[in-house]
Design an enzyme around this catalytic site. Sequence first.
Site, PDB file in Angstrom:
ATOM      1  N   LYS A 483       0.839  -1.200   0.000  1.00  0.00           N
ATOM      2  CA  LYS A 483       0.000   0.000   0.000  1.00  0.00           C
ATOM      3  C   LYS A 483       0.875   1.252   0.000  1.00  0.00           C
ATOM      4  CE  LYS A 483      -0.204  -0.316   5.005  1.00  0.00           C
ATOM      5  NZ  LYS A 483      -0.876  -0.920   6.132  1.00  0.00           N
ATOM      6  N   ARG A 581     -10.729   0.378  14.344  1.00  0.00           N
ATOM      7  CA  ARG A 581     -10.619   1.103  13.081  1.00  0.00           C
ATOM      8  C   ARG A 581     -11.657   0.511  12.137  1.00  0.00           C
ATOM      9  NH1 ARG A 581      -4.752   1.379  10.105  1.00  0.00           N
ATOM     10  NH2 ARG A 581      -5.246  -0.788   9.630  1.00  0.00           N
ATOM     11  N   TYR A 709      15.138  31.725   5.611  1.00  0.00           N
ATOM     12  CA  TYR A 709      13.994  32.510   6.094  1.00  0.00           C
ATOM     13  C   TYR A 709      14.121  32.842   7.576  1.00  0.00           C
ATOM     14  CZ  TYR A 709      11.412  31.487   1.789  1.00  0.00           C
ATOM     15  OH  TYR A 709      11.006  31.405   0.499  1.00  0.00           O
ATOM     16  N   MET A 758      10.512  25.246   1.119  1.00  0.00           N
ATOM     17  CA  MET A 758       9.588  24.367   0.417  1.00  0.00           C
ATOM     18  C   MET A 758      10.331  23.396  -0.503  1.00  0.00           C
ATOM     19  SD  MET A 758       6.415  25.278  -2.103  1.00  0.00           S
ATOM     20  CE  MET A 758       5.542  26.298  -0.947  1.00  0.00           C
TER      21      MET A 758
HETATM   22  C1  LIG Z   1      -0.226  -1.657   6.946  1.00  0.00           C
HETATM   23  C2  LIG Z   1      -0.823  -2.858   7.462  1.00  0.00           C
HETATM   24  C3  LIG Z   1      -0.026  -3.980   7.754  1.00  0.00           C
HETATM   25  C4  LIG Z   1       1.473  -3.971   7.714  1.00  0.00           C
HETATM   26  O1  LIG Z   1       1.975  -3.308   8.852  1.00  0.00           O
HETATM   27  P1  LIG Z   1       3.534  -3.172   9.127  1.00  0.00           P
HETATM   28  O2  LIG Z   1       3.627  -2.670  10.521  1.00  0.00           O
HETATM   29  O3  LIG Z   1       4.042  -2.189   8.146  1.00  0.00           O
HETATM   30  O4  LIG Z   1       4.127  -4.503   8.953  1.00  0.00           O
HETATM   31  C5  LIG Z   1      -0.668  -5.151   8.124  1.00  0.00           C
HETATM   32  N1  LIG Z   1      -2.023  -5.204   8.203  1.00  0.00           N
HETATM   33  C6  LIG Z   1      -2.814  -4.129   7.967  1.00  0.00           C
HETATM   34  C7  LIG Z   1      -4.274  -4.276   8.099  1.00  0.00           C
HETATM   35  C8  LIG Z   1      -2.241  -2.921   7.613  1.00  0.00           C
HETATM   36  O5  LIG Z   1      -3.001  -1.857   7.393  1.00  0.00           O
END
Ligand SMILES: *Cc1c(COP(=O)(O)O)cnc(C)c1O
Length: 814
Positions: A483, A581, A709, A758
Site C-alpha cells: 500500500k 478502526r 527565512y 519548500m
Molecule cells: C499496513 C498494514 C499492515 C502492515 O503493517 P507493518 O507494521 O508495516 O508490517 C498489516 N495489516 C494491515 C491491516 C495494515 O493496514
Amino acid sequence: MGVIIKDIIQSIQAETNFEKVSDLIDNVSIDSRSLQNNNKTLFFALVGPHHDAHIYIEDLITKGVHYFAVNYIPEGLNSRANFLIVPNTLQALQDFAAYYRSLFHFPIIGITGSNGKTIVKEWLNFLLGPDYNIIRSPKSYNSQVGVPLSVIGINTYHNFGIFEAGISTVGEMVHLQKIIKPTIGILTNIGSAHDEGFADLSQKIKEKLKLFKDVEVLILNKNKTIEAFIKSDTKIFTWSTQDKTADVFIQKKVIDDHSELSITCKGLCFKISIPFTDEASIENSMHCILTMLYLKYSVETIEERVKELFPVEMRLKVKNGINNCTLIDDSYSSDFQSLKIALDFLESQKQHKKRTLILSDIFQSGLTEEELYSRVSHLIVSHKINRVFCIGETVSKFKNKFLNAISFLTTEDFIKAFENLHFINETVLIKGSRQFEFENIVSLLEEKTHETVLDINLNAISHNLNYFKSKLHPKTKLMIMVKAFGYGSGSYEIAKLLAHHKVDYLGVAFADEGIELRKAGIELPILVMNPEMTSFHSIIQYNLEPEIYNIRGLKAFLKIADEKHLQDYPVHIKINTGMNRLGFDTEILPELISVLKQTKRIDIKSIMSHLASSDVPGHRDFTLQQIADFERDSTTLMSELNIKPIRHICNTSGISNYPQAQFDMVRLGIGLYGVSNEEDEQLKLENVGTLKSVISQIRVIEAGESVGYVRRFMADSTTKVATIPIGYADGISRLWGNGVGYVTINGKRAPIIGSICMDMLMINVTGINCVEGSEVVIFGNDPSVIDIAKATSTIPYEILTSISARVKRVFYRE
Ligand SMILES: *Cc1c(COP(=O)(O)O)cnc(C)c1O
C-alpha cells in the site's frame, strides 16, 4: 559451452532417472526467469536457507528445459524431464565448474581482498584487452554461485582469464580456488574492519590466501603481517609507498586532478600518470601496473594505457526515460557475458511490451565476429527485442542478422538522428563499451527531472523478505503490504520482485492501487483493505479481493454480486479486536453469520484482524487479549459457517514478537522496506531506500551573516554553506531543520542550518570536501529513516511515505 551430459554426470557424481547420455548441454542456468533457458540448458535447482528453486522446475519444463540438477525429484515430474540427482546442487554446480575449468590451459588471474576486486578486474580487462581474448567475471560475480557461473562462461577462443573471489566466512575459499585455479594471484588489500564471518584478522588473512595455493606469482601491497602467512614456496611480487625493500617502490604526487607516480623497479626508474587522486584508486592501479610488469609489458605501453583508466560503474540502473520509457543503463561495458545478464535483467523488469536494444560493437568475446553476432542475434530473438540500434563499424556489418535493426557508424551519428527515432512507451536497454560514450545517449533518453532521486536496492528487499520468511513456520503464508506506493518505494517494481519470490498475497489500501498492479501485469491475489463502495465494480473487473468489515459494505457487495451472477467470489472478513478502526465487533457476528448463510455469491477466503500495539512491549497483555479474541471470533465464524479460511493477524512486529500468533498467514509491511521496531532485528535488515540529491550552490559567509527565512541560522565564524534542492514539499519535515538534522557527503555529516524551505534546504559544509554538483545523502544508512523519525517525533512509516512523487525512484540490483 558444449559439454556432453555424460561428462557432467561424471563430474558431479549424479544419479540419473534417464539412460541416454549423449546429449550436448550448451548452457547452465540457475535463474528460472532467464529467457536463455532452452532445451540445451542444464538448470541447477539451488536451495538456500529461505528459498528453493525446485518450485520453478515444472514451469521450466513447460518452457522446454529438459535437464535439471536437483536434490530431489519434485512430485509428479519424474517422467517429464531428465534429472541429475545429487546431495547438494550448489556443490554440484561448483564441481562441474571445476571440471570445466580443467579443460582449459591458459593464464588466469585470481583476485581477492576486501575492496577493489571488481575495479582491478575491470581495469586489467581494459589494460590487457588489446592483446588477449579475455574471459572475466561479469559485474561482481564473485560468490559461491557467481564464481562457477563466471568460469562456465569460458569458451575455446579465450586465452586469458580474470576472475574475482569474494568470501564471507571460513571454509569458502577452498571451493573457489578449485574452480578458478589461478596462475597469477592478486591480493588487493585486507581491511581491518571486523567481519562477522571471521574470528579475527589472522583467520581472515589465512582464508583469503587459500586462493593463491598454486599460483606462480602473488601480487600484493608489501605488508609484513600478511607475508607471515604466505607459504614460503609462493613467489611474491610486492609494491610499497613506504618500504624500499618492496620489489616496486613508488612515490606519488597529486597534481590537480591526477597523480604522478615515480616508480622504481629492479634499478629501472620511470614515471606514470594516472587520472585519479584518491588512495583507493592509486592502490588499485598499482596492482594493475605490477601485473603488467610481471607480464613483461614495456614501460611505454603501461604508461599509455594506464593514463586512460576510468571510473568503473558496476550496477545496472533502471531509470525513467522520456515519453514514459524505462531505461536500463548499462552503458559502461559491452561483452557477451554481461549482455546476457543485462537481457535477463530486462526480462525481470518487464514493464512495456515494446523492447529496444541500443548496442555497440562487442569486444573480446573470444569468438569470430560471425559467430559472436550470430549468438547475439539468438539472444535478441529469444528476448523478444522489437528493435535494435547497432552502433559501431563491426556490429553494423552484421545488422542483417537482427530483425528490425538500424545501424550507425558512430554514437554521434545516432545522436544526430535521435529526433526521428521516436522512443515512446518502451523499455530501452543501453549497452555499450566505454569508448562509445553511451552515457551521452542515456542523458538524451533520461527524463529530465530534478537531481533528487530515491535509490531502491532490490537486493536489500530480497534480503529482508528472506529474513522474515525465516521467522515463519513452514506452512505460514505470506502477504506483503504494498500500500501507499510500496511504502513510498514504488509498487510495481517491488510487486514484480515479490511475484518472483512467490509470496502468497499482496495487500493494498485502495482499489486504484490494485488496478495499477493488474494493469502492469501482476497476477498474484491482491487484497484491498479499504474498498470504497464506488469501486466494487472495478474490484470485480480486475479480480481484486475486497476486505469486508461491516454489514453495510457486505450488503452492497452482495447486491452487485447478484447483478453480476457471481459465484464464490473471494472476499476477506475483518474482525475488530481492539484497534477500533475497521472490522466486525463480536456483537455483530450473529447478524453477519445469518447474512453469510444465505448466499453462495461469495467465498470467505480469509478472516483477519489487526494488532494495535504489537511493537510496544508494555502492551503485551493487550495484544495477547486481541489474539485470544481473534481466535474466539474466527472460530465462531468457522464453525457456524462450516468453512476453513486462511486466518491472519500479524503485521511486521507481530511476526517478530508474537510467533505463536502466525495462524495461517502474516502481513509483512515495513520490515520488507528495512525497518524494525527492535534494535537487534534492525541489525539483520538491510537498508532499502537511499534518498540522494546534489549540491546546487556553495558560498562562504562571514560571522554575523544569516542563512534562510527568518534568519534562523546566524554564522558565528566563517562558514561554508551549500544549498540542496529538496525541501518540505518533497517530504522533508521542517522539524528536521535548524541544526536538528544532517545529511552526509562522502560519509561526513553536514548539519542542516536554518529553516527547511519548500523546495530547498541549506547545510553547513565547513571543512567538508565537496563542490557544486557533489552528491548528498538525505537518508539511507546514515541518517536512517529511524534516526530522522526519532528526532522529529514521528515514525519511519510517515517519513517513507511522505517522499513526494516528484522524487524519481531508481531501482537497482547489486
Ligand atoms: C499496513 C498494514 C499492515 C502492515 O503493517 P507493518 O507494521 O508495516 O508490517 C498489516 N495489516 C494491515 C491491516 C495494515 O493496514
